[in-house]
Design a protein around this motif. Structure first.
Motif, PDB file in Angstrom:
ATOM      1  N   TYR A 291       0.751  -1.174   0.038  1.00 54.00           N
ATOM      2  CA  TYR A 291      -0.047  -0.024  -0.001  1.00 54.00           C
ATOM      3  C   TYR A 291       1.022   1.419  -0.038  1.00 54.00           C
ATOM      4  CZ  TYR A 291      -3.104  -3.636   1.478  1.00 54.00           C
ATOM      5  OH  TYR A 291      -3.902  -4.823   1.693  1.00 54.00           O
ATOM      6  N   ASP A 292       0.165   2.360  -0.460  1.00 52.83           N
ATOM      7  CA  ASP A 292       1.074   3.457  -0.377  1.00 52.83           C
ATOM      8  C   ASP A 292       0.738   4.337   0.761  1.00 52.83           C
ATOM      9  OD1 ASP A 292       2.198   5.850  -1.414  1.00 52.83           O
ATOM     10  OD2 ASP A 292       0.481   6.550  -2.648  1.00 52.83           O
ATOM     11  N   LEU A 293       1.591   4.005   1.802  1.00 51.51           N
ATOM     12  CA  LEU A 293       1.135   4.558   3.143  1.00 51.51           C
ATOM     13  C   LEU A 293       2.553   5.516   3.402  1.00 51.51           C
ATOM     14  CD1 LEU A 293       0.650   1.191   5.266  1.00 51.51           C
ATOM     15  CD2 LEU A 293      -1.090   2.878   3.997  1.00 51.51           C
ATOM     16  N   THR A 294       2.047   6.494   4.408  1.00 53.13           N
ATOM     17  CA  THR A 294       3.065   7.425   4.734  1.00 53.13           C
ATOM     18  C   THR A 294       3.715   6.971   6.151  1.00 53.13           C
ATOM     19  OG1 THR A 294       1.719   9.119   3.807  1.00 53.13           O
ATOM     20  CG2 THR A 294       3.518   9.959   5.466  1.00 53.13           C
ATOM     21  N   CYS A 295       2.919   6.443   6.910  1.00 58.42           N
ATOM     22  CA  CYS A 295       3.373   5.819   8.112  1.00 58.42           C
ATOM     23  C   CYS A 295       2.309   4.871   8.579  1.00 58.42           C
ATOM     24  CB  CYS A 295       3.749   6.721   9.170  1.00 58.42           C
ATOM     25  SG  CYS A 295       2.885   8.098   9.829  1.00 58.42           S
ATOM     26  N   MET A 296       2.745   3.988   9.414  1.00 59.76           N
ATOM     27  CA  MET A 296       1.717   2.997  10.284  1.00 59.76           C
ATOM     28  C   MET A 296       2.372   2.772  11.728  1.00 59.76           C
ATOM     29  SD  MET A 296       2.315  -0.780   8.930  1.00 59.76           S
ATOM     30  CE  MET A 296       1.633  -1.413  10.063  1.00 59.76           C
ATOM     31  N   HIS A 297       1.290   2.449  12.394  1.00 51.53           N
ATOM     32  CA  HIS A 297       1.813   2.050  14.143  1.00 51.53           C
ATOM     33  C   HIS A 297       0.946   0.878  14.359  1.00 51.53           C
ATOM     34  CE1 HIS A 297       4.246   5.721  14.220  1.00 51.53           C
ATOM     35  NE2 HIS A 297       3.323   6.255  13.601  1.00 51.53           N
ATOM     36  N   ILE A 298       1.579  -0.058  15.257  1.00 49.41           N
ATOM     37  CA  ILE A 298       0.781  -1.147  15.749  1.00 49.41           C
ATOM     38  C   ILE A 298       1.091  -1.082  17.078  1.00 49.41           C
ATOM     39  CG2 ILE A 298       0.207  -3.593  15.820  1.00 49.41           C
ATOM     40  CD1 ILE A 298       1.060  -3.835  12.848  1.00 49.41           C
ATOM     41  N   TYR A 299       0.266  -0.963  17.948  1.00 52.25           N
ATOM     42  CA  TYR A 299       0.478  -1.257  19.505  1.00 52.25           C
ATOM     43  C   TYR A 299      -0.554  -2.572  20.035  1.00 52.25           C
ATOM     44  CZ  TYR A 299       2.745   3.131  18.894  1.00 52.25           C
ATOM     45  OH  TYR A 299       3.600   4.073  18.843  1.00 52.25           O
ATOM     46  N   HIS A 300       0.212  -3.264  20.944  1.00 58.29           N
ATOM     47  CA  HIS A 300      -0.940  -4.218  21.510  1.00 58.29           C
ATOM     48  C   HIS A 300      -0.517  -4.376  23.246  1.00 58.29           C
ATOM     49  CE1 HIS A 300      -3.005  -7.774  22.150  1.00 58.29           C
ATOM     50  NE2 HIS A 300      -3.316  -7.873  21.056  1.00 58.29           N
ATOM     51  N   SER A 301      -1.632  -4.575  23.770  1.00 60.37           N
ATOM     52  CA  SER A 301      -1.362  -4.798  25.137  1.00 60.37           C
ATOM     53  C   SER A 301      -0.757  -5.877  25.740  1.00 60.37           C
ATOM     54  CB  SER A 301      -2.823  -4.467  25.852  1.00 60.37           C
ATOM     55  OG  SER A 301      -3.214  -2.897  25.748  1.00 60.37           O
ATOM     56  N   LEU A 302       0.002  -6.027  26.788  1.00 63.66           N
ATOM     57  CA  LEU A 302       0.173  -7.260  27.491  1.00 63.66           C
ATOM     58  C   LEU A 302      -0.282  -7.002  28.886  1.00 63.66           C
ATOM     59  CD1 LEU A 302       3.923  -8.053  26.433  1.00 63.66           C
ATOM     60  CD2 LEU A 302       1.792  -9.099  25.609  1.00 63.66           C
ATOM     61  N   GLY A 303      -0.602  -8.219  29.627  1.00 69.54           N
ATOM     62  CA  GLY A 303      -0.957  -8.152  31.128  1.00 69.54           C
ATOM     63  C   GLY A 303      -2.658  -8.216  30.906  1.00 69.54           C
ATOM     64  N   ASN A 304      -3.155  -7.810  32.084  1.00 65.29           N
ATOM     65  CA  ASN A 304      -4.333  -7.868  32.397  1.00 65.29           C
ATOM     66  C   ASN A 304      -5.223  -6.716  31.782  1.00 65.29           C
ATOM     67  OD1 ASN A 304      -6.953  -7.586  34.271  1.00 65.29           O
ATOM     68  ND2 ASN A 304      -6.180  -9.730  34.638  1.00 65.29           N
ATOM     69  N   ILE A 305      -6.055  -6.747  30.930  1.00 66.99           N
ATOM     70  CA  ILE A 305      -6.762  -5.793  30.293  1.00 66.99           C
ATOM     71  C   ILE A 305      -8.465  -5.896  30.464  1.00 66.99           C
ATOM     72  CG2 ILE A 305      -7.343  -4.307  28.328  1.00 66.99           C
ATOM     73  CD1 ILE A 305      -4.241  -4.964  29.129  1.00 66.99           C
ATOM     74  N   LYS A 306      -9.148  -5.105  31.436  1.00 68.98           N
ATOM     75  CA  LYS A 306     -10.395  -5.176  31.789  1.00 68.98           C
ATOM     76  C   LYS A 306     -11.262  -4.950  30.577  1.00 68.98           C
ATOM     77  CE  LYS A 306      -9.483  -3.734  36.295  1.00 68.98           C
ATOM     78  NZ  LYS A 306      -8.025  -3.077  36.358  1.00 68.98           N
ATOM     79  N   ALA A 307     -12.534  -5.589  30.574  1.00 69.63           N
ATOM     80  CA  ALA A 307     -13.508  -5.358  29.653  1.00 69.63           C
ATOM     81  C   ALA A 307     -13.718  -4.083  29.344  1.00 69.63           C
ATOM     82  CB  ALA A 307     -14.801  -6.214  30.089  1.00 69.63           C
ATOM     83  N   GLY A 308     -13.806  -3.463  28.259  1.00 73.21           N
ATOM     84  CA  GLY A 308     -14.009  -2.077  28.200  1.00 73.21           C
ATOM     85  C   GLY A 308     -12.617  -1.123  27.814  1.00 73.21           C
ATOM     86  N   GLU A 309     -11.665  -1.826  27.890  1.00 71.48           N
ATOM     87  CA  GLU A 309     -10.475  -1.014  27.681  1.00 71.48           C
ATOM     88  C   GLU A 309      -9.831  -1.573  26.507  1.00 71.48           C
ATOM     89  OE1 GLU A 309      -8.495  -0.370  32.357  1.00 71.48           O
ATOM     90  OE2 GLU A 309      -8.174  -2.322  31.271  1.00 71.48           O
TER      91      GLU A 309
END
Lengths: 95, 147
Positions: free
Chosen positions: B79-97
């Motif tokens: 794809y013709d992208l200028t930038c991209m970022h990926i973030y993923h959580s680790l640990g305990n994530i509550k419903a709604g977060e």
């Protein structure tokens, strides 16, 4: 989060033909450790996998194997050596 | 830009402030005309009358980082992208977060929609992230991605 036991190979174990296996998620729960050293009776990845299966009851988990951080599509005909990293992975759940 | 090793995993939930700051950081990049954001939120699924209250995420870090950099490279090639970022959580994530944040930017609109969808799918299928769904009564089950 429960801290699971984690081990690495020392020089003596390398001489004794041991290999380090990493376990994750549901698998680590069955093995009760996140890594361990097992004696490898042959260099075939298939044999090592059979050893893991005979040691633990993992039949109910659809698992994948990774060799040096790459998923192994077929375990036939692959040889491993002492410094390779073998990982047993349960289904992915990211996102 | 493509080879740079990125900090992808965040301990705990991804805060709305973090997302806002990420948007603000792009205001100096004048060649961007379109952003697209995907946010994954922990859903309070109900299984046999029990409600999920949180997901505990772990990962095989060495492989996950390798896979994510491959996904990154593939996305920039495709794809013709200028930038991209990926973030993923680790640990305990509550419903709604928020546990997953994909941020794609390009000159124009069309590319960012398809790229985002593709990147999200690749992360779900190819990256060794594991999740334990914890119910309100502290019982749990292991999560498995379905499509």
């Amino acid at each position: 989060m429960k801290k699971l036991k984690q081990v690495q190979l020392d020089d003596n174990q390398k001489k004794e033909n041991m290999i380090n296996i990493k376990y994750f998620g549901a698998i680590a729960e069955v093995t009760n450790c996140s890594s361990e050293n097992i004696k490898k009776s042959s260099s075939s990845l298939n044999d090592i996998i059979q050893e893991i299966y005979s040691k633990y009851d993992l039949k109910h988990i659809p698992l994948k194997f990774a060799l040096n951080q790459k998923i192994i599509e077929t375990t036939e005909g692959i040889d491993v050596n002492i410094n390779d990293e073998i990982a047993v992975l349960p289904p992915f759940a990211g996102g | 830009m493509m080879k740079k090793k990125k900090n992808i995993f965040i301990e705990g939930a991804i805060s709305p402030e973090f997302i806002a700051e990420s948007i603000a950081k792009h205001q100096t990049k004048m060649n961007i005309g379109a952003h697209n954001i995907f946010l994954g939120q922990v859903r309070a699924d109900e299984v046999e009358g029990k409600k999920v209250s949180a997901i505990e995420y772990t990962c095989y870090k060495a492989m996950a980082e390798e896979k994510l950099s491959e996904i990154r490279e593939r996305a920039f090639e495709k794809y013709d992208l200028t930038c991209m970022h990926i973030y993923h959580s680790l640990g305990n994530i509550k419903a709604g977060e928020i546990c997953f944040f994909v941020f794609v930017s390009s000159k124009r609109r069309k590319q960012v929609y398809v790229a985002t969808e593709d990147i999200v799918n690749m992360v779900k299928t190819d990256v060794p992230i594991f999740g334990k769904e914890i119910f309100e009564d502290q019982d749990y089950q292991w999560k498995e991605n379905t499509f």
